[in-house]
Design an enzyme around this catalytic site. Structure first.
Site, PDB file in Angstrom:
ATOM      1  N   THR A   1      -0.631  -2.542  11.024  1.00 22.54           N
ATOM      2  CA  THR A   1      -1.355  -2.714   9.802  1.00 22.54           C
ATOM      3  C   THR A   1      -0.529  -3.254   8.795  1.00 22.54           C
ATOM      4  OG1 THR A   1      -3.004  -1.655   8.237  1.00 22.54           O
ATOM      5  CG2 THR A   1      -0.613  -0.568   8.194  1.00 22.54           C
TER       6      THR A   1
ATOM      7  N   THR B   1       0.812  -1.384  -0.243  1.00 24.04           N
ATOM      8  CA  THR B   1      -0.062   0.117  -0.033  1.00 24.04           C
ATOM      9  C   THR B   1       1.029   1.303   0.138  1.00 24.04           C
ATOM     10  OG1 THR B   1      -0.174  -0.253   2.455  1.00 24.04           O
ATOM     11  CG2 THR B   1      -1.816  -0.995   1.006  1.00 24.04           C
TER      12      THR B   1
ATOM     13  N   GLU C   1       6.190   5.083   7.255  1.00 23.87           N
ATOM     14  CA  GLU C   1       5.877   5.878   6.099  1.00 23.87           C
ATOM     15  C   GLU C   1       6.486   7.468   6.344  1.00 23.87           C
ATOM     16  OE1 GLU C   1       1.101   4.590   5.639  1.00 23.87           O
ATOM     17  OE2 GLU C   1       1.788   6.084   7.045  1.00 23.87           O
TER      18      GLU C   1
ATOM     19  N   THR D   1      -8.146   9.310  -0.730  1.00 21.11           N
ATOM     20  CA  THR D   1      -8.471   9.927  -2.132  1.00 21.11           C
ATOM     21  C   THR D   1      -7.319   9.630  -3.098  1.00 21.11           C
ATOM     22  OG1 THR D   1      -7.774  11.969  -1.148  1.00 21.11           O
ATOM     23  CG2 THR D   1     -10.299  11.456  -0.896  1.00 21.11           C
TER      24      THR D   1
ATOM     25  N   ASN E   1      -0.567  10.244   4.893  1.00 19.57           N
ATOM     26  CA  ASN E   1      -1.710  10.005   5.652  1.00 19.57           C
ATOM     27  C   ASN E   1      -3.024  10.852   5.538  1.00 19.57           C
ATOM     28  OD1 ASN E   1      -1.510   7.519   6.899  1.00 19.57           O
ATOM     29  ND2 ASN E   1       0.347   8.351   7.293  1.00 19.57           N
TER      30      ASN E   1
ATOM     31  N   LYS F   1       4.028  -6.800   4.144  1.00 18.67           N
ATOM     32  CA  LYS F   1       3.553  -5.515   3.669  1.00 18.67           C
ATOM     33  C   LYS F   1       3.225  -4.722   5.199  1.00 18.67           C
ATOM     34  CE  LYS F   1       0.296  -3.295   3.621  1.00 18.67           C
ATOM     35  NZ  LYS F   1      -0.558  -2.638   4.479  1.00 18.67           N
TER      36      LYS F   1
END
Length: 393
Positions: free
Chosen positions: A185, A147, A264, A393, A388, A174
């Site tokens: 996650t 992701t 991230e 979107t 994030n 992942k």
């Protein structure tokens, strides 16, 4: 005695396992978004899932199987978590599997992505029915499950238990955000040809969880889909309990460290070593508090050796501690020792050099006992917010 050594390749290098990934239309950028793992013989399977109370539909679907079931097929999609979708989410999985053209037994679904959207069954079904189950494309699978990951995560080991007798174990995973102790996650799929008894699989997973996936944090959030899945086809005919437990721990540790390093936007991977705490639970509480602290994480991002944030976080964790016994170090640079501030210009410069590294340790000697625990975390910077803020979107 046994020997464990890393080998190149993906999980499809293990005899009897196949995998691949394709673009099925879930990701608008054309990247792989649907993958599978297939075994040519039925596998024993065990799993560990998130502790989030709102477990996603794939987890509930798995748990509806009879205890001790075997499987030969795992279907994995990204971009859609199939979470907070109620009974319809489970029904969609059943409808999908009922329409598969492949001859599979007790198929397992695993999903990651945006929470709160219905599963795009028709797209996934069309993609899944196009699979060639004889494919050996581990790289394609690793890309399909990503992701916000910056890179794919995989590892492989061969374990020699005696001369001429060995088994293999590997993983693909992942995870980069919504990473918090009690899983993250994350999805992690582990395959092995070890002749591991079914009754050893869950204990081995749970033993390794404590110091691997349950010891990492990126942002303090725990997701709805977190899964660690272990598949054993037993084709090697070889097994040694101690060797298997250690090899599984190494695989899970590798995956956990790659997730922390890929947090991230993260640039720093940091080990928070809490030693000489009163109890192991207190050591774990303090270490995880440090790995989760936003103030600590932003100091790491700024390469600021602000030991006050470290001390404050330990105190706020409410473990047994005292200024008079506490020692704080960045690697081997001691900045606070049993009530004495050692943080002059020279020491600050030395500590600052440590924080410029991509990996380092922050060691907190509590001085209250003999227990220890290490948690793993990363810095938190502008990129995390950017990723994030518009994730959906």
């Amino acid at each position: 005695m046994f020997s464990i050594f890393p080998i190149k390749g993906y999980i499809d290098q293990i005899d009897g396992f196949y995998c691949a990934g394709i673009h099925a239309g879930l990701k608008p950028n054309g990247n792989n978004d649907l993958g599978f793992i297939y075994a040519d013989t039925l596998c024993d399977v065990e799993a560990v899932f998130t502790r989030n109370k709102f477990q996603a539909a794939p987890l509930k679907h798995y748990q509806a199987y009879e205890k001790g079931f075997k499987t030969n097929f795992v279907l994995i999609n990204s971009k859609n978590a199939n979470a907070m979708t109620g009974q319809k989410g489970i029904d969609n999985i059943n409808r999908l599997f009922a329409a598969l053209k492949h001859d599979v037994t007790n198929p397992i679904m695993s999903s990651t992505g945006v929470i709160g959207n219905p599963l795009p069954v028709e797209k996934i079904l069309a993609g899944a029915n196009s699979f060639d189950l004889t494919s050996k494309d581990g790289e394609g699978l690793s890309k399909a499950i990503m992701t916000t990951d910056a890179y794919s995560k995989h590892c492989m080991y061969e374990v020699e238990v005696e001369k001429g007798k060995s088994f293999k174990i590997g993983a693909v995973a992942k995870g980069a955000g919504m990473i918090n102790p009690n899983l993250a996650t994350m999805l992690c799929f582990i395959t092995t040809d070890a002749n591991v008894p079914k009754e050893d699989m869950k204990p081995a997973l749970e033993a390794a969880m404590h110091t691997t996936f349950n010891a990492i944090s990126v942002d303090g959030d725990t997701s709805t889909n977190d899964t660690v899945l272990l598949l054993a086809n037993k084709k090697s005919g070889v097994y040694a309990k101690e060797a298997f437990f250690e090899a599984l721990r190494m695989v899970m540790h590798d995956m956990a460290m790659l997730m922390v390093a890929d947090g991230e936007g993260a640039k720093k991977a940091v080990a928070f070593e809490v030693i000489n705490a009163k109890t192991e639970q207190e050591a774990q509480t303090a270490a995880k508090a440090l790995s989760n602290s936003l103030l600590v994480k932003t100091a790491l991002f700024g390469e600021d050796p602000n030991f006050g944030r470290i001390a404050s976080t330990i105190g706020a964790s409410e473990i047994t501690c005292s200024e008079d016994t506490l020692v704080i170090s960045y690697n081997d640079v001691v900045v606070f020792e049993k009530g004495e501030i050692l943080f002059n210009k020279e020491v600050e410069a030395q500590a600052g050099e440590v924080l410029k590294k991509e990996q380092y340790k922050i060691i907190c000697d509590i001085g209250q006992g003999e227990a220890s625990y290490t948690a793993y975390g990363c810095d938190l910077g502008y990129k995390y917010v950017e990723i994030n803020a518009d994730y959906r979107t």
